[in-house]
Design a protein around this motif. Sequence first.
Motif, PDB file in Angstrom:
ATOM      1  N   SER A   7       0.845  -1.188   0.000  1.00 48.14           N
ATOM      2  CA  SER A   7       0.000   0.000   0.000  1.00 48.14           C
ATOM      3  C   SER A   7       0.885   1.244   0.000  1.00 48.14           C
ATOM      4  CB  SER A   7      -0.907  -0.002   1.235  1.00 48.14           C
ATOM      5  OG  SER A   7      -0.123   0.067   2.421  1.00 48.14           O
ATOM      6  N   GLU A   8       0.263   2.397  -0.216  1.00 55.58           N
ATOM      7  CA  GLU A   8       1.038   3.637  -0.230  1.00 55.58           C
ATOM      8  C   GLU A   8       1.639   3.915   1.145  1.00 55.58           C
ATOM      9  OE1 GLU A   8      -0.578   6.977  -2.708  1.00 55.58           O
ATOM     10  OE2 GLU A   8      -2.384   5.727  -2.687  1.00 55.58           O
ATOM     11  N   GLU A   9       0.910   3.583   2.216  1.00 51.73           N
ATOM     12  CA  GLU A   9       1.432   3.802   3.564  1.00 51.73           C
ATOM     13  C   GLU A   9       2.657   2.927   3.825  1.00 51.73           C
ATOM     14  OE1 GLU A   9      -1.655   3.099   2.825  1.00 51.73           O
ATOM     15  OE2 GLU A   9      -2.762   4.928   3.294  1.00 51.73           O
ATOM     16  N   VAL A  10       2.583   1.680   3.392  1.00 50.23           N
ATOM     17  CA  VAL A  10       3.716   0.769   3.583  1.00 50.23           C
ATOM     18  C   VAL A  10       4.936   1.274   2.815  1.00 50.23           C
ATOM     19  CG1 VAL A  10       4.572  -1.526   2.991  1.00 50.23           C
ATOM     20  CG2 VAL A  10       2.353  -1.280   4.114  1.00 50.23           C
ATOM     21  N   LEU A  11       4.738   1.707   1.580  1.00 48.31           N
ATOM     22  CA  LEU A  11       5.856   2.200   0.782  1.00 48.31           C
ATOM     23  C   LEU A  11       6.466   3.458   1.390  1.00 48.31           C
ATOM     24  CD1 LEU A  11       4.555   1.651  -2.865  1.00 48.31           C
ATOM     25  CD2 LEU A  11       6.163   0.256  -1.572  1.00 48.31           C
ATOM     26  N   TRP A  50       6.595   4.123   4.588  1.00 47.76           N
ATOM     27  CA  TRP A  50       7.406   3.660   5.715  1.00 47.76           C
ATOM     28  C   TRP A  50       8.722   3.059   5.217  1.00 47.76           C
ATOM     29  CZ3 TRP A  50      10.026  -0.410   7.686  1.00 47.76           C
ATOM     30  CH2 TRP A  50      10.327  -0.390   9.051  1.00 47.76           C
ATOM     31  N   GLU A  51       8.655   2.253   4.158  1.00 50.72           N
ATOM     32  CA  GLU A  51       9.869   1.627   3.637  1.00 50.72           C
ATOM     33  C   GLU A  51      10.839   2.666   3.090  1.00 50.72           C
ATOM     34  OE1 GLU A  51       9.769  -2.109   1.473  1.00 50.72           O
ATOM     35  OE2 GLU A  51       7.611  -2.153   1.743  1.00 50.72           O
ATOM     36  N   ASN A  52      10.323   3.682   2.420  1.00 51.59           N
ATOM     37  CA  ASN A  52      11.201   4.738   1.907  1.00 51.59           C
ATOM     38  C   ASN A  52      11.931   5.439   3.046  1.00 51.59           C
ATOM     39  OD1 ASN A  52      10.675   4.431  -0.864  1.00 51.59           O
ATOM     40  ND2 ASN A  52       8.806   5.653  -0.734  1.00 51.59           N
ATOM     41  N   MET A  66      18.463   3.958   7.113  1.00 49.58           N
ATOM     42  CA  MET A  66      19.524   2.947   7.114  1.00 49.58           C
ATOM     43  C   MET A  66      20.685   3.346   6.214  1.00 49.58           C
ATOM     44  SD  MET A  66      18.585   0.920   9.354  1.00 49.58           S
ATOM     45  CE  MET A  66      20.091  -0.021   9.157  1.00 49.58           C
ATOM     46  N   GLU A  67      20.397   4.071   5.151  1.00 49.63           N
ATOM     47  CA  GLU A  67      21.485   4.557   4.301  1.00 49.63           C
ATOM     48  C   GLU A  67      22.381   5.510   5.086  1.00 49.63           C
ATOM     49  OE1 GLU A  67      22.198   6.898   0.038  1.00 49.63           O
ATOM     50  OE2 GLU A  67      20.177   6.590   0.816  1.00 49.63           O
ATOM     51  N   TYR A 103      24.163  -3.612   7.215  1.00 47.88           N
ATOM     52  CA  TYR A 103      23.554  -3.997   5.937  1.00 47.88           C
ATOM     53  C   TYR A 103      22.038  -4.068   6.132  1.00 47.88           C
ATOM     54  CZ  TYR A 103      28.393  -5.428   5.409  1.00 47.88           C
ATOM     55  OH  TYR A 103      29.764  -5.435   5.389  1.00 47.88           O
ATOM     56  N   TYR A 104      21.300  -3.775   5.087  1.00 49.67           N
ATOM     57  CA  TYR A 104      19.856  -3.641   5.229  1.00 49.67           C
ATOM     58  C   TYR A 104      19.160  -3.895   3.892  1.00 49.67           C
ATOM     59  CZ  TYR A 104      20.836   0.829   2.988  1.00 49.67           C
ATOM     60  OH  TYR A 104      21.257   1.783   2.107  1.00 49.67           O
ATOM     61  N   TYR A 105      17.873  -4.152   3.965  1.00 45.26           N
ATOM     62  CA  TYR A 105      17.016  -4.226   2.774  1.00 45.26           C
ATOM     63  C   TYR A 105      15.569  -4.117   3.222  1.00 45.26           C
ATOM     64  CZ  TYR A 105      14.637  -8.737   3.082  1.00 45.26           C
ATOM     65  OH  TYR A 105      13.786  -9.761   3.425  1.00 45.26           O
ATOM     66  N   SER A 106      14.696  -3.819   2.280  1.00 47.60           N
ATOM     67  CA  SER A 106      13.260  -3.791   2.567  1.00 47.60           C
ATOM     68  C   SER A 106      12.530  -4.583   1.489  1.00 47.60           C
ATOM     69  CB  SER A 106      12.741  -2.350   2.603  1.00 47.60           C
ATOM     70  OG  SER A 106      12.662  -1.831   1.290  1.00 47.60           O
TER      71      SER A 106
END
Length: 733
Positions: free
Chosen positions: A98-102, A104-106, A112-113, A123-126
Amino acid sequence: MRKECYTKSILELWNFNKEDIESLTKDDIIRAINSYDKNTMYGKLKSIDDLLGEVIRNESGYIVGAKALQNFWFLSLNFSAVDMDKTGNYAGTADWASEEVLDWENAFLQVMENVSKTLNNTYYYSGKSFGDISNAAMFQDMDLLCIGIVIMVIYVQLVISKFNWLEARVVLGSVGMLTIGMAFIVGAGLCSLFGVHYGPVHTSLPFLLMGLGVDDMFVILSCWDELTEEEKNLPLPEKIGLMLKHAGVSITITSFTDVIAFLIGSSTILPCLKSFCIYAAAGVLMTFVFAVTFFVACFVLDLRRVESKRNGIFPWIVHENYVPNECSQKRISNKTFEYVYSNIILTTPGKIIVVLITVVCVGFGIESTLKLEQRFKTEWLIPAGSHLAEFLKVKNFYYPEKGFDAGFYMGALDYSHELNNIRDAASRLENMSDVTANVVSWVEPFRDFVLYNFKHDVFEEPLDDVRFHLFLSKFLNSPRYAKFQANFIFDGDLECGAPTPRIKMSIIDFHFHRFENPRDQIPAMHRVRDLAENANFTTGDKFATTWSKFFATWITDELIDIEVMRNLQLALLCVMLCTILLIADWQICFWIFICVLVTMVNVCGFMQRWGLTIDVVSCIGLELAIGLCVDYATHVGHTFLTVHTGSRQDRAVKTMSSIGCAVLFGGLSTFIGVFMMSQSSVYTFQSFFKIFCLVILFGLFHGLVFLPVILSWIGPKPYRVHKPVPQSEMEIS
């Protein structure tokens, strides 16, 4: 009991209390890790074993250290609210979100960057990382495409221009490259108009079309140069007609064969390969259309420019009495071909050597083809240096046993009466020790909960429907077992204190082991699917299956062998039928088929030696390979049939001196077009470069060397020529 975001971290041992965490010593951390109660904290932190990587233990098994630590944040998602038109990604590889999830991930990726810049070894990923990175990989090497176009423009100028002011075809060469760009844009536009999706591997199409389009251009110009002195004195429209009499037929045969081969490839059940073949067919078709219309029209205008003695670089400059220098009028390449073939290749020793080389290469190719493996890893599509590539590299090193998450799904059963069957299915799943691990079933905990609180054994005596839904509600709203709420989908909202709604689906979570050999994944998938099919449920809709998001890759791996063989066989059959219809000579068609077949055997064999495997990318590359290699032999075979004078030896020499240069230059143009792929870090481009190199090498060898040798021995007779009717007879008629 309040609901909260679900995380998985050792920080939960201290309830995420910042002050407590900042005061910890190393001994405090080690003591907490070895002595925590697995049933505390609402039962969410069941075990920290999978959070620690490369654990160090002392002689008594006490954990004293670890080399890696991982944390998880799980996001809640309402799939019915997902709008893929808004949240989908251009590569078509992102998970639904969903747009809300994206959002949060952004924010997470940005945080993390910044953290990774100040805190080493972070190290990280989503969930959106793979989609974003693969999407960016489609266009990250556009600079290489631009460099390749510049190199191609220079190369085209060197081939088609003569070194004098009048016949320097700078504008015509640029128009030829424009023709290819127009073909790609129109072809891609038509496919998009009809709803065919554009995938990550489609970015390689301009490289392919550059090779094919330039090849058509060279054939047209070569046939123009082959006009006799008498024909050159005819009016311009008639000269163009005579040029296209041979060039038009030649490029029609190759283009039509390529288009049919790609359309046959589009009948595959693999969506990515199907889409690519449709785009390739549309691109090749439009390249042919623009070559015989737009490019030929521009060629006519360029000829008129030459006739009016206008400068080839600056057309507004007119050279009234200009005479081209003698050196620029020499056809050095044609004479070189004539000398090499008449004095080296088509001599008796040369022919024997060519046949021996061909036989040795075929034998080596067959031997290596039998060793060609089917293997593919999704992470190959991730460019090196990206945050996801670094994460996967470290994760696989420190967590080598971490497998693939999956689920055992059951539909709207009569759960009160099916608990024993569900327990048996979960038990059989646990007993597959070579396949599964970490089976997390809600059935045994539910039975223990009811037995402890209500003194009733649900395995011995099924509950009635009312009590089952009431006890299940209490079970799912209890602190220790609330974690199992995610394992149910109800026909309504779950409310504390009220019976649960009707169960639409329930899930038992488990993991697959990490398999050393990728081929072991497919039998493991089938074993757990067979277990679900034989679950022996007798009530409700009896639906049961197993699923993992990794199944998509595994099923592709399972089918790719069959699809590769099917597509290659159909494409070869298509080549044979198309050449029979268009060339209308059985013997030439047979030898063209042999050249294509031998080329493909060698390409597959040397692919194995170059470290490539059978996967979706190489399957697409092999599909393109047939379209490329058929051109070389077809041009030579068709030209041989149009040479009417001399013995087979003489006709073979004449064929190579007239069309050989155009075919060789066309093959070199394809190599130049794909060479820039070798400078890319993207796996798709690297694979295409290797395959195309092999296709060009063996395709040119079999088309320009092996086929002329065969034709000089047992070539067919030329096409019949109808003699023109004498003028007097025409008048009488």
